[in-house]
Design a protein around this motif. Structure first.
Motif, PDB file in Angstrom:
ATOM      1  N   PHE A  82      35.372 -78.727  14.251  1.00  0.00           N
ATOM      2  CA  PHE A  82      34.135 -78.083  13.840  1.00  0.00           C
ATOM      3  C   PHE A  82      33.223 -79.099  13.170  1.00  0.00           C
ATOM      4  O   PHE A  82      33.624 -79.798  12.252  1.00  0.00           O
ATOM      5  CB  PHE A  82      34.482 -76.933  12.881  1.00  0.00           C
ATOM      6  CG  PHE A  82      33.308 -76.092  12.463  1.00  0.00           C
ATOM      7  CD1 PHE A  82      32.530 -75.436  13.394  1.00  0.00           C
ATOM      8  CD2 PHE A  82      32.997 -75.947  11.121  1.00  0.00           C
ATOM      9  CE1 PHE A  82      31.454 -74.654  13.003  1.00  0.00           C
ATOM     10  CE2 PHE A  82      31.931 -75.165  10.712  1.00  0.00           C
ATOM     11  CZ  PHE A  82      31.155 -74.524  11.664  1.00  0.00           C
ATOM     12  N   LEU A  83      31.968 -79.179  13.622  1.00  0.00           N
ATOM     13  CA  LEU A  83      31.013 -80.131  13.070  1.00  0.00           C
ATOM     14  C   LEU A  83      30.259 -79.554  11.884  1.00  0.00           C
ATOM     15  O   LEU A  83      29.644 -80.296  11.124  1.00  0.00           O
ATOM     16  CB  LEU A  83      30.004 -80.572  14.129  1.00  0.00           C
ATOM     17  CG  LEU A  83      30.477 -81.655  15.105  1.00  0.00           C
ATOM     18  CD1 LEU A  83      31.549 -81.151  16.041  1.00  0.00           C
ATOM     19  CD2 LEU A  83      29.304 -82.175  15.888  1.00  0.00           C
ATOM     20  N   GLY A  84      30.275 -78.252  11.701  1.00  0.00           N
ATOM     21  CA  GLY A  84      29.553 -77.616  10.603  1.00  0.00           C
ATOM     22  C   GLY A  84      28.573 -76.598  11.155  1.00  0.00           C
ATOM     23  O   GLY A  84      28.260 -76.610  12.342  1.00  0.00           O
ATOM     24  N   PRO A  85      28.086 -75.704  10.278  1.00  0.00           N
ATOM     25  CA  PRO A  85      27.147 -74.685  10.755  1.00  0.00           C
ATOM     26  C   PRO A  85      25.845 -75.302  11.244  1.00  0.00           C
ATOM     27  O   PRO A  85      25.337 -76.246  10.651  1.00  0.00           O
ATOM     28  CB  PRO A  85      26.928 -73.803   9.522  1.00  0.00           C
ATOM     29  CG  PRO A  85      27.314 -74.652   8.364  1.00  0.00           C
ATOM     30  CD  PRO A  85      28.349 -75.610   8.850  1.00  0.00           C
ATOM     31  N   SER A  86      25.340 -74.768  12.333  1.00  0.00           N
ATOM     32  CA  SER A  86      24.092 -75.254  12.943  1.00  0.00           C
ATOM     33  C   SER A  86      24.138 -76.748  13.228  1.00  0.00           C
ATOM     34  O   SER A  86      23.156 -77.469  13.039  1.00  0.00           O
ATOM     35  CB  SER A  86      22.895 -74.926  12.060  1.00  0.00           C
ATOM     36  OG  SER A  86      22.808 -73.542  11.863  1.00  0.00           O
ATOM     37  N   ALA A  87      25.294 -77.236  13.676  1.00  0.00           N
ATOM     38  CA  ALA A  87      25.466 -78.652  14.020  1.00  0.00           C
ATOM     39  C   ALA A  87      26.032 -78.750  15.434  1.00  0.00           C
ATOM     40  O   ALA A  87      27.217 -79.016  15.619  1.00  0.00           O
ATOM     41  CB  ALA A  87      26.385 -79.342  13.013  1.00  0.00           C
TER      42      ALA A  87
END
Length: 198
Positions: A82-87
């Motif tokens: 997971f790269l992060g939210p909105s990424a």
């Protein structure tokens, strides 16, 4: 071996082995890459079948690592990174020896151990990205499904021994280095250098 992906319905396809996997991601697939594996060549000589490893990145903010079993024609997801939210993951690549997997979002770079997955070994954000974001408004593109925000181009490239990585963002190139990311500015680009310690 050939691998293809349909961005629209997140389908993976291995035409050389008549394999297909639908719904690989919850967003559009942006990159696919087979993991280089020197050990596999030796094992093939010893008649041991090993699953191939494939990485896919997508606009659902993830990179997935898959085992492809050519005999059973199965795709098995072994890591969801997971790269992060909105990424959204816009690019990804394995190091030449298959040790590391790097992925880039709009303003960040992530490097994982390709075998273990889990938490990233290193992360980096484009310097001054918040200021740049305010100045630039993302152009809208008119496609066959209506108007959408233009997706920026990102590129990643390892050096031949897998210890340095170049990260292209917009009209700039960055090479992160160790725990410190040195920025050198010239007339045309920004550069930072990273040495991956193993």
């Amino acid at each position: 071996m050939a691998v293809a992906a349909s961005s629209a319905n997140a389908t993976l396809w291995v035409p050389t082995h008549d394999m297909r996997h639908e719904g690989a991601h919850e967003g559009d697939i942006t990159a696919i890459e087979l993991k280089p594996n020197m050990e596999q060549q030796q094992e093939q000589q010893q008649q041991k079948a090993q699953p191939l490893v494939l990485a896919t990145s997508a606009t659902d903010d993830t990179v997935k690592v898959w085992h492809l079993d050519l005999e059973s024609k199965q795709f098995n997801c072994i890591h969801r990174l997971f790269l992060g939210p909105s990424a959204p993951a816009l690019a990804s690549t394995f190091s030449p020896d298959g040790y590391a997997l790097a992925a880039a979002s709009k303003e960040s770079l992530f490097i994982w151990n390709a075998q273990r997955g889990g938490t990233a070994l290193a992360t980096w954000r484009v310097p001054g990205h918040e200021e740049q974001k305010k100045e630039e408004s993302s152009p809208m593109v008119n496609g066959h499904n209506g108007t959408a925000e233009s997706v920026p181009d990102r590129s990643l490239a390892w050096d031949t021994d897998g210890k340095k990585l170049a990260f292209g963002y917009g009209n700039q190139v960055c090479r992160p280095c160790g725990a410190v990311w040195d920025i050198v500015t010239d007339l045309f680009e920004q550069l930072a250098i990273v040495n991956l310690q193993r």
